[in-house]
Design a protein around this motif. Structure first.
Motif, short mmCIF file in Angstrom:
data_model
loop_
_atom_site.label_atom_id
_atom_site.label_comp_id
_atom_site.label_asym_id
_atom_site.label_seq_id
_atom_site.Cartn_x
_atom_site.Cartn_y
_atom_site.Cartn_z
N ALA A 158 -9.54 2.49 -1.18
CA ALA A 158 -8.90 2.89 0.07
C ALA A 158 -7.86 3.98 -0.18
O ALA A 158 -7.83 5.01 0.51
CB ALA A 158 -8.26 1.69 0.74
N SER A 209 -2.54 -3.91 2.57
CA SER A 209 -3.04 -3.38 3.84
C SER A 209 -3.54 -4.56 4.66
O SER A 209 -4.70 -4.96 4.56
CB SER A 209 -4.16 -2.36 3.62
N VAL A 236 -7.09 -6.00 6.67
CA VAL A 236 -8.31 -6.64 6.17
C VAL A 236 -8.26 -8.15 6.31
O VAL A 236 -9.28 -8.83 6.11
CB VAL A 236 -8.60 -6.25 4.69
N LYS A 270 0.85 -1.19 0.00
CA LYS A 270 0.00 0.00 0.00
C LYS A 270 0.89 1.24 0.00
O LYS A 270 2.07 1.15 0.39
CB LYS A 270 -0.95 -0.03 1.21
N GLY A 311 -8.35 -1.83 -3.11
CA GLY A 311 -7.13 -1.06 -2.87
C GLY A 311 -7.22 0.35 -3.41
O GLY A 311 -6.75 1.31 -2.78
N HIS A 319 -13.31 0.51 5.81
CA HIS A 319 -14.12 0.00 4.70
C HIS A 319 -14.40 -1.49 4.88
O HIS A 319 -15.50 -1.97 4.58
CB HIS A 319 -13.40 0.25 3.37
N HIS A 349 -4.19 2.65 5.76
CA HIS A 349 -4.49 1.52 6.64
C HIS A 349 -5.81 1.74 7.37
O HIS A 349 -6.63 0.83 7.52
CB HIS A 349 -3.39 1.36 7.69
N SER A 377 -8.65 1.37 4.95
CA SER A 377 -8.85 -0.04 4.62
C SER A 377 -9.62 -0.75 5.72
O SER A 377 -10.57 -1.50 5.47
CB SER A 377 -7.50 -0.73 4.39
N GLU A 415 -8.22 -8.44 -0.72
CA GLU A 415 -8.01 -7.00 -0.99
C GLU A 415 -7.53 -6.82 -2.43
O GLU A 415 -6.34 -6.70 -2.70
CB GLU A 415 -6.99 -6.41 -0.01
#
Length: 450
Positions: A423, A166, A169, A139, A420, A263, A257, A260, A415
């Protein structure tokens, strides 16, 4: 006569019983990593390569190699010392090069880890997918907004797996928080507050510059790539996060982060608009990335997100998220997630002390008829529960385990490029807002600036 409310009635009726108050209960979350790993046949080993062997890239690789059935065969980096260090760690037979395209041309590489500076994420990932390699990209997924659609399309057209790094998740803590929120444990979500504070020099990206840094040991032109062409600067090379030309500041390093995690737990695609402010308060060392940033974001699901990153913090370094609902909070911090249940009042209560006594009696009688006293045993539980992970738990390990499982099964990752981009796109609204001094609109579904 005192003011009346529901809790007042319950207390008067002796309702504070053990069955209605949870207290602070502690639970240990199970972790599959505690179970013996299944055997992997020699024919089922995945061979990986590392592109960008800095601190994050090497750390990622060490974690990836803990997953059964994974072998490192090649490393690419623009600094000779990191190529030498790679051979020290993983064997003299490791293929090393400054040019990652030499790695992509190898038939024995199944997947790559992209641990480059942000401004190389898109190109290295797209090149790898076009070469038939699956990709784990650190990320933030993007450095520029134009990177997102290109990476999404490359993954779609090539059929390759692309996982963004990240790791929250994949965390069992975040999975528990998601479960608690979905169960209605805190009622309707209305606000999320998140922070990531650091008070150390290394936390502020002042990474060590080796004494042999030079145009001979460092491939400066290759490092620059699409960045502005300037003379060799060892600080820019080894501390690249401090400059916008190569990194994305606290938004891309840390905000992403927090986005992520938010979400993943809420199921949201992202905010509809955001605004941010900040400045260089302490680290006035030539960098142009801010060391203090505050952001506010609106979500169409009916909640707001408040973010803070502070590299000047005089207190303890920490990271955390708090989800506030109509009936309590869910807090992620340290090695656990805590839910505090505070059922919302269903009665308006009374403030009648200033009225004549006869009127107080009249009002109270009507009130009790409309809101009869409930059986304490029927009251919702209140109190606190904390769920913790084992000391040895690693969400990074779980994230790589999920990635390699997807590589083998060709099933979706946890992810992907769309997650991605949503985020990172939300996080980078902070940089745009600070630069423009205005609120920035974002369409999280279409993934476009508004």
């Amino acid at each position: 006569m005192s003011a009346l409310n529901r809790r007042g009635f319950l207390q008067a009726a002796g309702a504070a019983t053990a069955s209605t108050v949870l207290g602070a209960r502690l639970h240990a979350l199970g972790w599959m990593g505690q179970e013996p790993a299944p055997a992997v046949s020699a024919n089922d080993h995945l061979q990986i390569a590392l592109i960008g062997a800095g601190g994050q890239g090497m750390g990622d690789t060490r974690t990836a190699l803990r997953v059964p059935g994974v072998k490192l065969v090649a490393v690419a980096d623009c600094y000779n010392g990191r190529l030498e260090r790679s051979k020290e760690q993983w064997g003299s037979d490791i293929f090393t090069t400054r040019d990652y395209k030499e790695i992509l041309a190898r038939k024995d590489v199944d997947a790559v880890i992209v641990g480059t500076p942000d401004h190389w994420h898109k190109q290295a990932s797209v090149d790898a997918m076009k070469a038939g390699k699956d990709v784990y990209c650190e990320k933030p997924m993007i450095h520029l907004y134009s990177d997102g659609p290109e990476m999404i399309e490359a993954a779609r057209s090539s059929g390759r797996i692309l996982q963004i790094g990240s790791q929250r998740v994949s965390s069992i803590l975040y999975a528990k928080a998601k479960e608690l929120l979905a169960s209605g444990a805190i009622g309707k979500l209305n606000m999320v507050t998140a922070h990531w504070d650091r008070n150390s020099s290394l936390g502020a990206w002042n990474y060590t510059v080796p004494p042999d840094a030079s145009t001979e040991s460092c491939d400066w032109p290759r490092f620059l790539g699409t960045a502005p062409k300037i003379g060799f600067n060892p600080e820019h090379f080894f501390q690249w996060r401090k400059w916008k030309a190569y990194g994305s500041g606290v938004a891309g390093d840390l905000f992403v982060h927090l986005f992520s995690g938010t979400h993943f737990i809420t199921g949201s695609e992202g905010p509809s608009r955001g605004m941010a402010t900040g400045g260089l308060r302490y680290w006035k060392d030539g960098r142009d990335a801010l060391d203090v940033v505050l952001g506010l974001f609106d979500y169409s699901e009916g909640f707001n997100l408040s973010l803070r990153v502070n590299f000047v913090d005089g207190g303890e370094e920490s990271e955390g998220l708090v989800f506030t609902g109509s009936e309590g909070t869910i807090e992620i911090g340290g090695n656990g997630v805590t839910v505090n249940r505070v059922p919302r009042e269903t009665e308006p209560g009374l403030t009648i002390d200033t009225f004549p006594e006869a009127m107080q009696q009249e009002i109270e009688t009507a009130y009790l008829k409309k809101y009869p006293r409930r059986n304490p045993e029927g009251e919702p539980a209140v109190g606190s529960e904390r769920f913790v992970v084992p000391e040895e738990y690693s969400d990074s390990f779980d994230h790589f385990k999920n990635f390699f499982a997807a590589v083998r099964s060709r099933q979706p990752v946890v992810e992907d490029a769309v997650f991605g981009f949503r985020a990172a796109g939300a996080a980078l609204l902070s940089n745009l807002s600070v630069e423009r001094g205005s609120v920035i609109g974002w369409d999280p579904h279409a993934m476009k600036l508004v």
